[in-house]
Design a protein around this motif. Structure first.
Motif, PDB file in Angstrom:
ATOM      1  N   ALA A 136       4.804   6.896   6.502  1.00  0.00           N
ATOM      2  CA  ALA A 136       4.941   8.071   7.566  1.00  0.00           C
ATOM      3  C   ALA A 136       4.358   7.283   8.662  1.00  0.00           C
ATOM      4  N   SER A 137       3.410   6.597   8.571  1.00  0.00           N
ATOM      5  CA  SER A 137       2.739   5.870   9.603  1.00  0.00           C
ATOM      6  C   SER A 137       3.598   4.799  10.280  1.00  0.00           C
ATOM      7  N   SER A 138       4.309   4.231   9.433  1.00  0.00           N
ATOM      8  CA  SER A 138       5.289   3.100   9.700  1.00  0.00           C
ATOM      9  C   SER A 138       6.672   3.399  10.373  1.00  0.00           C
ATOM     10  N   ILE A 139       7.139   4.538  10.327  1.00  0.00           N
ATOM     11  CA  ILE A 139       8.263   4.978  10.755  1.00  0.00           C
ATOM     12  C   ILE A 139       8.130   6.611  11.472  1.00  0.00           C
ATOM     13  N   ASP A 140       8.615   6.562  12.663  1.00  0.00           N
ATOM     14  CA  ASP A 140       8.785   7.773  13.545  1.00  0.00           C
ATOM     15  C   ASP A 140       9.109   9.028  12.807  1.00  0.00           C
ATOM     16  N   TYR A 141      10.440   8.895  12.205  1.00  0.00           N
ATOM     17  CA  TYR A 141      11.152   9.981  11.690  1.00  0.00           C
ATOM     18  C   TYR A 141      11.361   9.641  10.235  1.00  0.00           C
ATOM     19  N   VAL A 142      10.733  10.780   9.393  1.00  0.00           N
ATOM     20  CA  VAL A 142      10.700  10.323   7.962  1.00  0.00           C
ATOM     21  C   VAL A 142      11.265  11.818   7.494  1.00  0.00           C
ATOM     22  N   GLU A 143      12.268  11.830   6.670  1.00  0.00           N
ATOM     23  CA  GLU A 143      12.707  13.050   5.990  1.00  0.00           C
ATOM     24  C   GLU A 143      13.496  12.517   4.635  1.00  0.00           C
ATOM     25  N   GLY A 144      12.910  12.523   3.623  1.00  0.00           N
ATOM     26  CA  GLY A 144      13.635  12.011   2.266  1.00  0.00           C
ATOM     27  C   GLY A 144      12.604  11.681   1.257  1.00  0.00           C
ATOM     28  N   ILE A 145      13.078  11.008   0.584  1.00  0.00           N
ATOM     29  CA  ILE A 145      12.103  10.417  -0.653  1.00  0.00           C
ATOM     30  C   ILE A 145      11.464   9.119  -0.584  1.00  0.00           C
ATOM     31  N   CYS A 146      10.186   8.801  -0.722  1.00  0.00           N
ATOM     32  CA  CYS A 146       9.345   7.762  -0.496  1.00  0.00           C
ATOM     33  C   CYS A 146       9.127   7.151  -2.137  1.00  0.00           C
ATOM     34  N   MET A 147       9.293   5.857  -1.873  1.00  0.00           N
ATOM     35  CA  MET A 147       9.132   5.096  -3.173  1.00  0.00           C
ATOM     36  C   MET A 147       7.945   3.872  -2.833  1.00  0.00           C
ATOM     37  N   ASP A 148       7.079   3.790  -3.430  1.00  0.00           N
ATOM     38  CA  ASP A 148       5.991   2.670  -3.389  1.00  0.00           C
ATOM     39  C   ASP A 148       5.860   1.982  -4.506  1.00  0.00           C
ATOM     40  N   MET A 149       6.308   0.866  -4.522  1.00  0.00           N
ATOM     41  CA  MET A 149       6.437  -0.038  -5.880  1.00  0.00           C
ATOM     42  C   MET A 149       5.188  -1.282  -5.805  1.00  0.00           C
ATOM     43  N   GLY A 150       4.079  -1.048  -6.699  1.00  0.00           N
ATOM     44  CA  GLY A 150       2.996  -1.944  -6.834  1.00  0.00           C
ATOM     45  C   GLY A 150       3.479  -3.031  -8.128  1.00  0.00           C
ATOM     46  N   GLY A 151       2.174  -3.492  -8.349  1.00  0.00           N
ATOM     47  CA  GLY A 151       2.548  -4.513  -9.539  1.00  0.00           C
ATOM     48  C   GLY A 151       2.563  -3.765 -10.810  1.00  0.00           C
ATOM     49  N   GLY A 152       1.607  -2.627 -10.915  1.00  0.00           N
ATOM     50  CA  GLY A 152       1.737  -1.797 -12.127  1.00  0.00           C
ATOM     51  C   GLY A 152       2.322  -0.792 -12.481  1.00  0.00           C
ATOM     52  N   SER A 153       2.737   0.031 -11.071  1.00  0.00           N
ATOM     53  CA  SER A 153       3.144   1.302 -11.114  1.00  0.00           C
ATOM     54  C   SER A 153       4.319   1.481  -9.704  1.00  0.00           C
ATOM     55  N   VAL A 154       5.084   2.646  -9.804  1.00  0.00           N
ATOM     56  CA  VAL A 154       5.875   3.039  -8.765  1.00  0.00           C
ATOM     57  C   VAL A 154       5.636   4.477  -8.837  1.00  0.00           C
ATOM     58  N   GLN A 155       5.326   4.902  -7.305  1.00  0.00           N
ATOM     59  CA  GLN A 155       5.049   6.295  -7.040  1.00  0.00           C
ATOM     60  C   GLN A 155       6.205   6.688  -6.154  1.00  0.00           C
ATOM     61  N   LEU A 156       6.675   8.016  -6.398  1.00  0.00           N
ATOM     62  CA  LEU A 156       7.601   8.812  -5.657  1.00  0.00           C
ATOM     63  C   LEU A 156       7.172   9.809  -5.194  1.00  0.00           C
ATOM     64  N   THR A 157       7.614  10.316  -3.959  1.00  0.00           N
ATOM     65  CA  THR A 157       7.461  11.863  -3.550  1.00  0.00           C
ATOM     66  C   THR A 157       8.189  12.139  -2.290  1.00  0.00           C
ATOM     67  N   TRP A 158       8.419  13.474  -2.173  1.00  0.00           N
ATOM     68  CA  TRP A 158       9.262  13.533  -0.824  1.00  0.00           C
ATOM     69  C   TRP A 158       8.264  13.815   0.333  1.00  0.00           C
TER      70      TRP A 158
END
Length: 556
Positions: A136-158
């Protein structure tokens, strides 16, 4: 200004991740707090995930690796001292690999004794929340699903980002499918078992979409209207995939070397799922990321097969560290346009009056933030030699003064580059011609024409008020404009065409001054705008409208 003076606004962060340790110092002083400019950043390639599974079974983090971690942290502590960052403004967080380490407590105790810093272990849910906040800090308009892929896990949230800076966010769902974890799993499996793993991931993604994420009806309806969700991706694995797509973009050479804000359609995102590219360097993917491409492809194939229908995919630079910083900003600061915040340092003395002139000559549907940023940067390239002002302005949003600006989409970077180039006459040397056309293709033919139009209005304003000062007793000109209906202006997202050539823009200049120089400047301004409306003056990949200009004198 020395470091000791502004050090009170510096925030240092250490993110001990699974694939590496990231260090940063950010300047949160006003007026650019929203942009969170990074004044120092570094990364250590210590992989705590690999250190624990190198033998094929999980082991404690080896003593030699712990020593490497401590050495890296002590070095950063000295750097923080040199920048004037107090220990109270240093935050150390750790994620999956540290959280699940057999000798976790020993590692944390050693860090505390050697640096004096306490490590905050992020729970899965908190890691997902902060990752989404970083997006959200990186993009002014956010409306959807966020996915963050690290080395050990992947996180999802809306996530739904409100104009007032408030972030609506759902529960974070974590899966043990990070890039390093998947590579480890694939190395132990045959091709058929790999297919089984992919099917398992698909099933879990569908279950998360159906139940765990608890997506609100408003977001579901928006996805239905857009033929799928907007997906926002962060994490090194996803960013590596983004660079690969960028290097294969149909717009070549792709002119913006920044991954943040790069957007693609779902069909583009789900392409290139076969063999990894052989040439690592040309795709700006490290050799380690190259080795993880099969894992990234596996996750993306699983996403493609799930019921999580995708409309667009946008890549974000922000992650846990940016989420920590952004989450601590006041709502009033988070509500600021990143576009405007990145340019506030350069605001001219009479910005409000100059913006009013620009606004009066521009269709209402064109974003206010774009115009405000244009005014803020109206004079920045004035000190540059006149021979290179246009090309310096053209590259200012990619490798110039806004290269580090946080939160700008690629289209906004391209649009502002064209505006500023035109503001200084648009005369670029042959070496920059292809770059200019590549930037134009990002905007599309009609948006590019509006950028040139706004640039010519801005050029006239700059010529009339060369110091950026509009005095109450020295108003020189008034502007009015009439445009075709908004739906035929070609400004809408994805629009590629303007209204018919029977329609036109009407701009009226009323000269308020009897000064001969002012009359000459306004007449030349009117001539330049009229030329812009003629097809023979349009550049390649440009589609515009006729411009009718009327010049009158007050009282005449």
């Amino acid at each position: 200004m020395g470091f000791s003076t502004v050090g009170q606004h510096y925030q240092a962060l250490v993110d001990i991740g699974s694939n590496g340790i990231r260090f940063s110092i950010s300047d949160l002083s006003p007026p650019h707090s929203r942009s969170m400019p990074t004044i120092y950043q570094d990364r250590s390639g210590i992989s705590l995930y690999d250190a624990q599974i190198s033998s094929g079974t999980k082991v404690p983090i080896p003593a030699a690796v712990i020593e490497d971690v401590l050495t890296a942290l002590q070095r950063f502590k000295r750097i923080c001292r040199d920048f004037g960052v107090d220990d109270s403004n240093v935050r150390v967080v750790a994620t999956e690999a540290t959280r699940n380490a057999i000798n976790r407590d020993h590692l944390l105790n050693e860090i505390g004794q050697r640096t004096g810093w306490k490590v905050q272990l992020l729970a899965k849910e908190e890691e997902g929340r902060l990752g989404a906040m970083g997006i959200a800090s990186s993009i002014d308009y956010v409306e959807g699903i966020c996915m963050d892929m690290g080395g050990g896990s992947v996180q999802l949230t809306w996530v739904i980002k409100q104009p007032n800076g408030h972030i609506e966010m759902g529960p974070s769902v974590s899966f043990p499918y990070g890039a390093a974890a998947l590579i480890s799993a694939l190395s132990k499996l045959g091709s058929q078992s790999g297919n089984d793993l992919q099917a398992d991931i698909t099933t879990k993604l569908e279950a998360a979409l159906e139940n765990d994420l608890r997506i609100p009806s408003t977001l579901l309806e928006a996805a239905k209207q857009s033929d799928g969700f907007n997906i926002y991706l962060s994490g090194g694995g996803f960013r590596g995939w983004g660079f690969l797509l960028m290097s294969n973009d149909k717009n070549q050479p792709y002119p913006i070397p920044i991954i943040n804000g790069y957007s693609v359609s779902s069909s583009t995102f789900f392409s290139k799922l076969s063999e990894p590219p052989p040439d690592v360097a040309s795709h700006r993917i490290s050799s380690r990321r190259q080795s993880q491409i099969p894992a990234i492809q596996l996750l993306i194939r699983a996403l493609a097969q799930s019921q999580m229908h995708v409309s667009t995919v946008t890549f974000a630079q922000g992650g846990v560290r940016e989420g920590l910083l952004y989450g601590g900003l006041p709502l009033s600061v988070r509500a600021q346009s990143s576009f405007v915040a990145a340019t506030l340092t350069y605001t001219p003395p009479s910005a409000a009056a100059l913006l009013s002139l620009l606004r009066n000559a521009t269709p209402e549907c064109i974003d206010h933030e774009l115009l405000a940023s244009t005014v803020n940067l109206l004079y920045v390239h004035g000190p540059v030699s006149k021979d290179v002002r246009a090309c310096a302005a053209l590259r200012s949003t990619t490798t110039g003064i806004l290269a580090s600006a946080n939160g700008l989409s690629h289209r906004n970077r391209a649009f502002l580059a064209l505006v500023l180039c035109e503001r200084w006459g648009a005369g670029v040397p042959n070496a920059d011609t292809e770059f200019l056309f590549s930037i134009t293709r990002i905007c599309g033919p009609s948006i590019s024409w509006w950028a040139k139009y706004i640039g010519r209005i801005a050029q006239g304003i700059g010529n009339l008020y060369p110091a950026g000062v509009v005095r109450d007793d020295d108003n020189k000109v008034a502007l009015e404009a009439i445009f075709p209906p908004a739906k035929r202006l070609g400004w809408d997202k994805g629009s590629e065409a303007l209204g018919s050539q029977t329609e036109s823009c009407h701009v009226k200049f009323t000269i308020l001054s009897n000064d001969i120089e002012t009359v000459g400047l306004v007449n030349q301004w009117a001539t330049d705008l009229t030329k812009l409306g003629k097809k023979k003056h349009w550049d390649r990949d440009i589609l515009g409208l006729p411009v009718n200009v009327e010049v009158t004198r007050k009282g005449i």
